[in-house]
Design an enzyme around this catalytic site. Structure first.
Site, PDB file in Angstrom:
ATOM      1  CG  ASP A 143      46.039  38.484  43.366  1.00 33.88           C
ATOM      2  OD1 ASP A 143      45.394  38.121  44.355  1.00 33.88           O
ATOM      3  OD2 ASP A 143      46.010  39.650  42.927  1.00 33.88           O
ATOM      4  CG  HIS A 152      47.077  34.744  47.336  1.00 35.03           C
ATOM      5  ND1 HIS A 152      46.105  34.232  46.496  1.00 35.03           N
ATOM      6  CD2 HIS A 152      47.219  36.047  46.992  1.00 35.03           C
ATOM      7  CE1 HIS A 152      45.675  35.189  45.686  1.00 35.03           C
ATOM      8  NE2 HIS A 152      46.343  36.292  45.958  1.00 35.03           N
ATOM      9  CE1 TYR A 173      41.147  43.314  44.636  1.00 33.95           C
ATOM     10  CE2 TYR A 173      42.912  44.862  44.132  1.00 33.95           C
ATOM     11  CZ  TYR A 173      42.498  43.631  44.607  1.00 33.95           C
ATOM     12  OH  TYR A 173      43.427  42.732  45.065  1.00 33.95           O
TER      13      TYR A 173
END
Length: 471
Positions: A238, A442, A385
């Site tokens: 990630d 993930h 982000y």
């Protein structure tokens, strides 16, 4: 006749123009970029930092929260939960299924919280520390290899483990013991460092705008230098994959090798090559591996459907951050929904999102939620982000800056789609290991730590055969 000749000439000119423009465009997007210079001592704490003197001490830390803190959480979970019923046969397709929320909260407050001391002891099984780097308090796990048999000659190698969102250091609790314990699988003495990323877990948050992935890479590298590790291996998934990649690009003198379970590259050239590869996949990947990459339309559709949170956090992280920080029920729903689809996209068709039938047990996922809740880091973790999608970040186009640091990549079938190796090699000019796994998604370090560990060891063996791995 003259009109026909003119029309033909016009078409030829247009065709030549389009072809020339296409060649120039390809040359532009295929042109590698040069690594820019960076300030590795930039201050990210509160205020202007003019009087800042870095505290280089490394202080032990225990994850300890008193009964009042836990009781306050329990009171929050005791509040009436008046939720609308989900749509019929909706599963997790609209997000977290509200019918599942009640049994989940009951488990959290009636089964998990009463054994919080046990969970706290579990989180403290490794040695935790805190130090100050670039004006920030950085929390990290630091473990040395278990005692090896005296007759075994082994190589001592520092390893930096980098988590992602909505994960934490908790991702590596099944992975770290395997690295520390001697077995026939490896003769390496791994010095393991697993930090909470800036703005995550128990590390402090940046006080200023502009803390991007490459700034995170600088802080993580400075942490390793603080610990006396001038050369080390990086593993990440990630965000940890992005940060690890940038560390390898920016600091090849420090990063011996880079291993990842999310082999990402986001460049126009990578997209172009992926589209070319989709025309006839057997030229680029083995038949059994085609589903990891293709069909490309299905993969893009999946990304679009599941990326709403990404755009929200990349634009208005503080709004959703306030809502989640003030509401542990909402926090749990938001994070667990990502674990549901992150382990297998098909879970969104199930009423329970697969949460009670996954390789990650519920206590492990609640440990992770507790780290966000107790550290009060959901807002700052989502700000990452916004910073990483900013113009400051995008102008450097790190994926177009090649690195010769040896790279290893394992792809998990239920993870996000990634570019084919043909595209990756524009960035990673020294890919020494590639593997595919039919199991896992993930959150591989939590889901299938055995598979990830074995792949990591294979990568390290290959790495140490071509370079000096010792620190």
């Amino acid at each position: 006749m003259i009109k026909k000749l003119i029309l033909i000439n016009v078409r030829i000119i247009v065709a030549i123009t389009v072809l020339s423009a296409s060649i120039l465009l390809y040359q532009y997007i295929a042109q590698p970029l040069v690594l820019p210079k960076f300030n590795t001592t930039k201050y990210w704490g509160p205020g202007d930092g003019n009087t800042y003197i870095e505290d280089k001490r490394i202080r032990p830390l225990k994850i300890l929260y008193d009964r009042d803190t836990i009781n306050e959480l329990r009171r929050s979970l005791d509040r009436p939960l008046d939720l609308q019923n989900p749509l019929e046969e909706a599963g997790f397709q609209y997000g977290f299924n509200s019918r599942l929320m009640r049994p989940l909260i009951d488990y959290w407050k009636s089964i998990y919280l009463p054994k919080w001391k046990v969970r706290q002891d579990y989180l403290n099984q490794f040695k935790h520390f805190m130090t100050q780097v670039n004006g920030l308090h950085i929390h990290f796990i630091h473990e040395h290899p278990h005692e090896l048999p005296p007759e075994v000659g082994y190589i001592r190698i520092p390893v930096l483990l980098l988590h992602g969102w909505p994960g934490s250091i908790r991702e590596f609790y099944g992975f770290i013991p395997k690295l520390l314990t001697y077995s026939d699988d490896h003769i390496y003495g791994f010095e393991v460092v697993a930090p909470s990323l800036v703005g995550f877990g128990f590390s402090s948050s940046s006080s200023k705008k502009g803390f991007t992935t490459y700034e995170m890479a600088i802080v993580m590298r400075n942490l390793m230098l603080r610990l006396g590790y001038n050369r080390f291996i990086v593993h990440g998934g990630d965000w940890g994959s992005v940060i690890g990649s940038q560390m390898a690009t920016m600091f090849p003198e420090n990063v011996i090798g880079f291993h990842t379970n999310l082999c990402v590259m986001q460049t126009p050239l990578a997209l172009f090559k992926t589209m070319i590869a989709s025309i006839y996949p057997p030229l680029f990947v083995r038949k059994q591996h085609e589903p990891y990459h293709f069909p490309i339309t299905e993969k893009f559709k999946w990304l679009i459907e599941e990326s709403g949170y990404f755009f929200l956090q990349a634009t208005k992280p503080d709004t959703i951050g306030i809502a989640l920080a003030a509401n542990p029920v909402g926090l749990a729903a938001y994070i667990l929904e990502k674990f549901s689809t992150g382990t297998n996209i098909q879970h969104r068709n199930l009423d329970d999102g697969g949460l009670f039938d996954m390789s990650i047990d519920l206590d492990a996922m609640l440990d992770n939620i507790m780290i966000y809740y107790l550290g009060n880091k959901i807002m700052s973790s989502m700000r990452f982000y916004a910073e990483s999608m900013s113009r400051i970040q995008s102008k450097y186009q790190f994926d177009r800056v090649p690195t010769d640091v040896p790279m290893g990549c394992i792809r998990f079938k239920n993870d996000l789609p990634t570019p084919v190796d043909w595209a990756l090699r524009d960035k990673y000019r020294n890919i020494i290991h590639v593997e595919y796994s039919d199991r896992g998604g993930h959150f591989a370090a939590m889901e299938v730590p055995d598979i990830l560990y074995k792949d990591f060891i294979v990568f390290v063996r290959k790495l140490c055969n071509i370079t000096d791995c010792s620190n």
